[in-house]
Each structure stands twice: as structure tokens, then as C-alpha cells.
Design a protein around this motif. Structure first.
Motif, mmCIF file in Angstrom:
data_model
loop_
_atom_site.group_PDB
_atom_site.id
_atom_site.type_symbol
_atom_site.label_atom_id
_atom_site.label_comp_id
_atom_site.label_asym_id
_atom_site.label_seq_id
_atom_site.Cartn_x
_atom_site.Cartn_y
_atom_site.Cartn_z
ATOM 1 N N TYR A 1 7.365 -0.240 7.686
ATOM 2 C CA TYR A 1 8.068 0.808 6.935
ATOM 3 C C TYR A 1 7.026 1.829 6.486
ATOM 4 O O TYR A 1 5.825 1.548 6.516
ATOM 5 C CB TYR A 1 8.805 0.245 5.705
ATOM 6 C CG TYR A 1 7.925 -0.531 4.759
ATOM 7 C CD1 TYR A 1 7.173 0.099 3.769
ATOM 8 C CD2 TYR A 1 7.816 -1.918 4.872
ATOM 9 C CE1 TYR A 1 6.335 -0.610 2.930
ATOM 10 C CE2 TYR A 1 6.976 -2.636 4.035
ATOM 11 C CZ TYR A 1 6.238 -1.984 3.072
ATOM 12 O OH TYR A 1 5.396 -2.692 2.249
ATOM 13 N N THR A 2 7.515 3.001 6.097
ATOM 14 C CA THR A 2 6.606 4.018 5.570
ATOM 15 C C THR A 2 6.765 4.069 4.048
ATOM 16 O O THR A 2 7.740 3.534 3.503
ATOM 17 C CB THR A 2 6.947 5.416 6.131
ATOM 18 O OG1 THR A 2 8.279 5.735 5.710
ATOM 19 C CG2 THR A 2 6.843 5.459 7.647
ATOM 20 N N ARG A 3 5.840 4.790 3.449
ATOM 21 C CA ARG A 3 5.918 4.982 1.995
ATOM 22 C C ARG A 3 7.246 5.654 1.623
ATOM 23 O O ARG A 3 7.907 5.260 0.652
ATOM 24 C CB ARG A 3 4.712 5.852 1.626
ATOM 25 C CG ARG A 3 4.765 6.565 0.343
ATOM 26 C CD ARG A 3 3.891 7.840 0.466
ATOM 27 N NE ARG A 3 3.848 8.531 -0.794
ATOM 28 C CZ ARG A 3 2.943 8.286 -1.729
ATOM 29 N NH1 ARG A 3 2.029 7.375 -1.547
ATOM 30 N NH2 ARG A 3 2.983 8.952 -2.859
ATOM 31 N N GLU A 4 7.669 6.619 2.437
ATOM 32 C CA GLU A 4 8.910 7.350 2.150
ATOM 33 C C GLU A 4 10.110 6.402 2.235
ATOM 34 O O GLU A 4 11.010 6.440 1.393
ATOM 35 C CB GLU A 4 9.102 8.517 3.141
ATOM 36 C CG GLU A 4 8.080 9.653 3.003
ATOM 37 C CD GLU A 4 6.681 9.297 3.541
ATOM 38 O OE1 GLU A 4 6.578 8.404 4.402
ATOM 39 O OE2 GLU A 4 5.691 9.904 3.073
ATOM 40 N N GLN A 5 10.102 5.549 3.260
ATOM 41 C CA GLN A 5 11.224 4.594 3.390
ATOM 42 C C GLN A 5 11.247 3.627 2.209
ATOM 43 O O GLN A 5 12.316 3.256 1.715
ATOM 44 C CB GLN A 5 11.119 3.826 4.709
ATOM 45 C CG GLN A 5 11.511 4.681 5.898
ATOM 46 C CD GLN A 5 11.066 4.070 7.222
ATOM 47 O OE1 GLN A 5 10.119 3.278 7.293
ATOM 48 N NE2 GLN A 5 11.762 4.443 8.293
ATOM 49 N N TYR A 6 10.071 3.216 1.763
ATOM 50 C CA TYR A 6 10.020 2.330 0.593
ATOM 51 C C TYR A 6 10.643 3.030 -0.610
ATOM 52 O O TYR A 6 11.494 2.463 -1.306
ATOM 53 C CB TYR A 6 8.572 1.907 0.283
ATOM 54 C CG TYR A 6 8.486 0.972 -0.907
ATOM 55 C CD1 TYR A 6 8.725 -0.394 -0.760
ATOM 56 C CD2 TYR A 6 8.223 1.452 -2.191
ATOM 57 C CE1 TYR A 6 8.689 -1.258 -1.847
ATOM 58 C CE2 TYR A 6 8.186 0.597 -3.287
ATOM 59 C CZ TYR A 6 8.418 -0.758 -3.109
ATOM 60 O OH TYR A 6 8.394 -1.602 -4.193
ATOM 61 N N LEU A 7 10.232 4.260 -0.839
ATOM 62 C CA LEU A 7 10.740 4.979 -2.014
ATOM 63 C C LEU A 7 12.247 5.235 -1.894
ATOM 64 O O LEU A 7 12.967 5.245 -2.904
ATOM 65 C CB LEU A 7 9.966 6.291 -2.211
ATOM 66 C CG LEU A 7 8.490 6.081 -2.615
ATOM 67 C CD1 LEU A 7 7.722 7.390 -2.596
ATOM 68 C CD2 LEU A 7 8.380 5.420 -3.996
ATOM 69 N N GLU A 8 12.737 5.385 -0.655
ATOM 70 C CA GLU A 8 14.196 5.527 -0.468
ATOM 71 C C GLU A 8 14.932 4.246 -0.885
ATOM 72 O O GLU A 8 15.997 4.305 -1.486
ATOM 73 C CB GLU A 8 14.529 5.810 1.007
ATOM 74 C CG GLU A 8 14.416 7.285 1.374
ATOM 75 C CD GLU A 8 14.349 7.491 2.888
ATOM 76 O OE1 GLU A 8 14.877 6.636 3.648
ATOM 77 O OE2 GLU A 8 13.745 8.504 3.300
ATOM 78 N N SER B 1 0.856 -1.196 0.000
ATOM 79 C CA SER B 1 0.000 0.000 0.000
ATOM 80 C C SER B 1 0.887 1.239 0.000
ATOM 81 O O SER B 1 1.981 1.223 0.566
ATOM 82 C CB SER B 1 -0.888 0.010 1.246
ATOM 83 O OG SER B 1 -1.479 1.298 1.391
ATOM 84 N N GLY B 2 0.380 2.314 -0.630
ATOM 85 C CA GLY B 2 1.141 3.566 -0.654
ATOM 86 C C GLY B 2 0.756 4.499 0.477
ATOM 87 O O GLY B 2 1.288 5.613 0.572
#
Ligand code: 5AD
Ligand code: SF4
Length: 469
Positions: free
Chosen positions: A276-283, A263-264
């Protein structure tokens, strides 16, 4: 001589388990029967990841009743995750079922089947082995294929709130590097060129021991004969920088990674207990692309998790758009009894789930189609690894793991990495020709012995679980 037929549902780990059971039975003198209706023993290896997957098993069992009525001496067995989850109930409810075994009884298949055949007794054997952090299960190698899967660990400690896997596959346990490397070496001696390591939560391979996944990859990389290495499935929280860096430094580690984001929305990720958060995923995505700019990323997404709002769903669409996945597996949330999310109820109405699935597919498939079309006219190193059922056309995979049907490759290319120029591309399939042979050359079909697992469960693209969790 008794015959056996396997029907396999679910993920690659189930395919691996079925192959293992088949090989073990073959060493005991059983012969594979490609026709289910003719086999003395039918084993259905099952998946319980979503309700629909379980329904398929139940409906297949229903279809087998007339067969059992007609031939009462035949043995019908259920193995795998459904066996673990509802095995005992299943045996009570389905009178023509003879045998139930769980994922931890794979290696006992021989004695369980013999028992059912000789004694005619109905049996359930589905106890999870939850002791310790390690286990041993050397591969049973019969006919090594060009590309082989190898299970290196089992179970999962994560308990994402929607997921049944920790309940049906137990706690995480790993095999030793020495045992795995020995398997890979033996496979390589028999002609295997590509190895894909399997584990539900593979980045934490070796947990509780002094070994880890990066060490295993490095040692496998040093083996002669092995030309390509892959692994599934990663978890965004556990994919460390050491593993990310290897995509830039180890040429045999293929530039492809399956990294489910589910999920985003940070709120939904929290409710899913994804850690994890969306930001951590994108990192992580940015770090992977920095280490290996052409890495092909694939993912899993769940739409309609309990309480998911339209705005939260939009955030999922946003991640799909931002990342641009080479392949995305999209699922409607399915409540699984016993999980924490089950207690939340199943609030999002089916029609909304359906609509969200469709909208997510439009974005994901649109990107996949564009990516495939952009390959037209370009050349790729393809490892030839399969022949279609008619014995006519060879196929293979690019480093990014795309399946390519090759117009003009002959038998001599099997197991080789050849240069293929792309000629046709849709969202679902790719075709090309081997530049090292005349394009018009159409090799003669060759007779292929039926050595595979018989028929696999018919799985729709959305239901296909390409990898274990
Ligand atoms: N409902 C829908 N999809 C699920 N998955 C796991 N559990 C469920 C569930 N209860 C999906 C996840 C996972 C993939 C293998 O299956 O996306 O990554
Ligand atoms: Fe079991 Fe999960 Fe694999 Fe399905 S996907 S067979 S539930 S481990």
C-alpha cells in the motif's frame, strides 16, 4: 505430582499459546509452580521478531545452567518462534536444554514433556504444518476470564521483507466459524464479556474457504453474554470496506483498531513490500473515522529500515502527526536472517536509529499524553476485568481500550461495565473513580489465588509486542 512453570516472551498469541500449553498439562495432572527455581519443568515460550527478543531468551537460558547443574532431573524447554527458527542449533549449543518445540507442536506439549521427564532424552519437535488452509484447535477452557483472547488463525502469507513471522509461523490457516463461535459461547457461559480475536493477518481470516472475518464478527455479535468484541492485527491493504463499516453498525465491536503503517515513505513501503502507499493508508484512516468518528487508532512503526533517508523518516513523523494515534509502538529495525531485507544489509547506523526512535517517540508519546489528559473529568464505560497483585485495586478498559485503575471499585464490579470519572492522567497511566460508589470507599483487599501463568518475561515498552503481526 510434577510442577510446571512458564516464562512467556513476545506477543499476545504467545501468551495464548502458553495458556493453552498450561491448561493441557494441567489436565494431565501437572500443577503450576509460580517460582521458576522450584518447578520440575520450565518452558520458555519465545519470540524472534527482533534480535533483542532472541537475546533475552539466550540470556535466560544461560541463567538456568546452575539450576540444571544442581537438579539434573529438571526439564528445561524452549517453545515458540525461537524454537522454530534455531531449535536444532539451540539444542546443540545449550547442553542443559532438554526440549525444543515449535508453534505447531503446542498440542503435543503433554507427550513431549512426559517423554523428557521419563526417558531423559533431549528432543526437537519443530515441524511447521504447511498443508491446507484450515485447522482445528478448540479452546481448552479452564477458568474463563472477563476478557479473553482467542486465536482464530495462524501464519501469514504476506512476506513483508523485514519480517520473520512467515518463516516461524508458516502459511495462513484459519479455524472454522462454527468452532470459534462454539468456543465463544462456552466462554460467555462461564462469564466472559469481552473477546479479542487473534491472528497475524486477521483481515484475511478464512482465506481459501467461504468464510471471512466480517461473518465471524457478525455471528459473535449475536451471542448473548458477549458485550465487547475486538480483533488484532489488521493489515492496511486487507482491511476492506465491509470491515470498516462494521465499526459504525455493530455496537459490540469496540471503537478501537490497531493498524500498523510501518513507514510514511512510499519508497520504504515498497522496499518493505507492504503493498500500500502512504496515501492509501491515510484513505483507510479517513474511511474508519467516517464510519466511526471516535475510533481509537493504534499503530506500529519501524525506524531505520535499510537505506531510510532523513527525508523518508520525516514522512513517517508526518503520518504520526497527521493521524494522532492513541497508542504507537515504535521499533528500531532489526535485521532477521533469512528475510529479504536481511540481504540488503543494515545500513542505517545504530546512533541514527536511536535518534530517530527518540524523535518519533517525542511526537507519538506527546500526542498520547494530550489525549489522556483530555479525558480528565470525563466519564467512560469501563469493563472491570482485573485485580492488582496485592488484591486491592480493580482495573478495567474503556471502549477505546485504555487501561483505567479504579480507586473505589469493589469485588461486585468485576465483569461489569461501570461508569468511571477520570481523575489522573499521564502518558503511561490513567486513574478514575466509580461514580456509583462513594469516592472515599476503599474496598478491603481480597486474597487472590495464584492462577496466572507465573512470571512473564520482563519486556520494555518498546519491546512489548502488544499484538501478533
Ligand atoms: N525489526 C523491527 N521491528 C519489526 N517488526 C517486525 N519485524 C521487525 C524487524 N525485523 C515490528 C513491526 C510489527 C511489529 C509486531 O513488530 O512493526 O508490526
Ligand atoms: Fe512469534 Fe511474531 Fe508473536 Fe514474536 S510477535 S511470538 S515472532 S508471532
Amino acid at each position: 505430582m510434577k510442577t510446571i512453570h512458564f516464562k512467556t516472551f513476545g506477543c499476545q498469541m504467545n501468551v495464548y499459546d502458553s495458556e493453552r500449553m498450561q491448561s493441557l498439562l494441567e489436565t494431565q495432572g501437572f500443577k503450576v509452580e509460580p517460582e521458576l527455581a522450584r518447578a520440575d519443568v520450565v518452558i520458555i515460550n519465545t519470540c524472534s521478531i527482533r534480535d533483542k527478543a532472541e537475546h533475552k531468551v539466550l540470556s535466560l537460558l544461560g541463567q538456568l545452567k546452575p539450576l540444571k547443574d544442581r537438579y539434573p532431573n529438571r526439564v528445561i524447554g524452549v517453545a515458540g518462534c525461537v524454537g522454530q527458527r534455531i531449535g536444532r542449533t539451540l539444542l546443540q549449543k545449550v547442553p542443559h536444554l532438554d526440549l525444543v518445540l515449535g508453534p505447531d507442536q503446542i498440542d503435543e506439549i503433554g507427550s513431549l514433556v512426559e517423554h523428557a521427564l521419563k526417558q531423559g532424552k533431549r528432543t526437537v519437535s519443530a515441524k511447521l504444518d504447511d498443508s491446507g488452509r484450515t485447522y482445528s484447535q478448540p479452546a481448552v477452557i479452564h477458568r474463563a476470564k472477563v476478557s479473553e483472547f482467542l486465536t482464530i488463525m495462524k501464519g501469514c502469507d504476506h512476506f513483508c521483507t523485514y519480517c520473520i513471522v512467515p518463516f516461524v509461523r508458516g502459511r495462513e490457516k484459519s479455524r472454522s466459524i462454527a468452532e470459534i463461535v462454539d468456543d465463544v459461547r462456552r466462554l460467555a457461559l462461564q462469564g466472559t464479556k469481552e473477546i479479542t480475536f487473534l491472528g497475524q493477518n486477521i483481515n484475511t481470516y478464512g482465506k481459501g474457504t467461504d468464510e471471512n472475518l466480517a461473518m465471524l464478527i457478525e455471528q459473535t455479535h449475536a451471542l448473548d453474554g458477549i458485550e465487547r468484541i475486538r480483533y488484532v492485527t489488521s493489515h492496511p491493504r486487507d482491511l476492506g470496506q465491509d470491515l470498516i463499516d462494521q465499526f459504525g453498525s455493530l455496537p459490540k465491536l469496540m471503537p478501537a483498531l490497531h493498524l500498523p503503517f510501518q513507514s510514511g515513505s512510499n519508497n520504504i513501503l515498497k522496499k518493505m513490500s507492504r503493498l500500500y502507499t502512504r496515501e492509501q493508508y491515510l484513505e483507510k484512516i479517513a474511511a474508519l473515522r467516517k464510519a466511526c468518528p471516535d475510533i481509537a487508532l493504534s499503530t506500529d512503526v519501524i525506524v531505520g529500515f535499510p537505506g531510510e533517508t532523513e527525508a523518508e523518516f520525516q514522512e513517517t513523523l508526518d503520518v504520526l502527526t497527521q493521524v494522532g494515534f492513541s497508542c504507537a509502538y515504535l521499533f528500531k529495525y532489526s535485521p532477521r536472517p533469512g528475510t529479504r531485507a536481511f540481504a540488503l544489509g543494515d545500513e542505517v547506523p545504530e546512533s541514527i536509529k536511536e535518534d530517530r526512535l527518540k524523535r518519533a517517540q517525542d511526537i507519538a508519546f506527546g500526542y498520547m499524553e494530550n489525549e489522556n489528559k483530555a479525558m480528565l473529568g470525563k466519564r467512560y464505560p469501563v469493563l472491570v476485568q482485573d485485580l492488582d497483585r496485592k488484591g486491592w485495586r480493580y482495573s478495567g478498559r474503556t471502549p477505546s481500550n485504555k487501561l483505567i485503575h479504579i480507586e473505589n471499585a469493589g469485588e461486585a464490579t468485576m465483569g461489569k461495565i461501570i461508569e468511571v470519572e477520570m481523575t489522573e492522567a499521564t502518558v503511561a497511566s490513567l486513574r478514575g473513580y466509580y461514580v456509583g460508589a462513594p469516592r472515599t470507599q476503599r474496598p478491603k483487599p481480597i486474597a487472590i489465588p495464584r492462577t496466572d501463568l507465573g512470571s512473564f518475561g520482563a519486556i520494555t515498552p518498546q519491546e512489548r509486542v502488544p499484538v501478533p503481526l
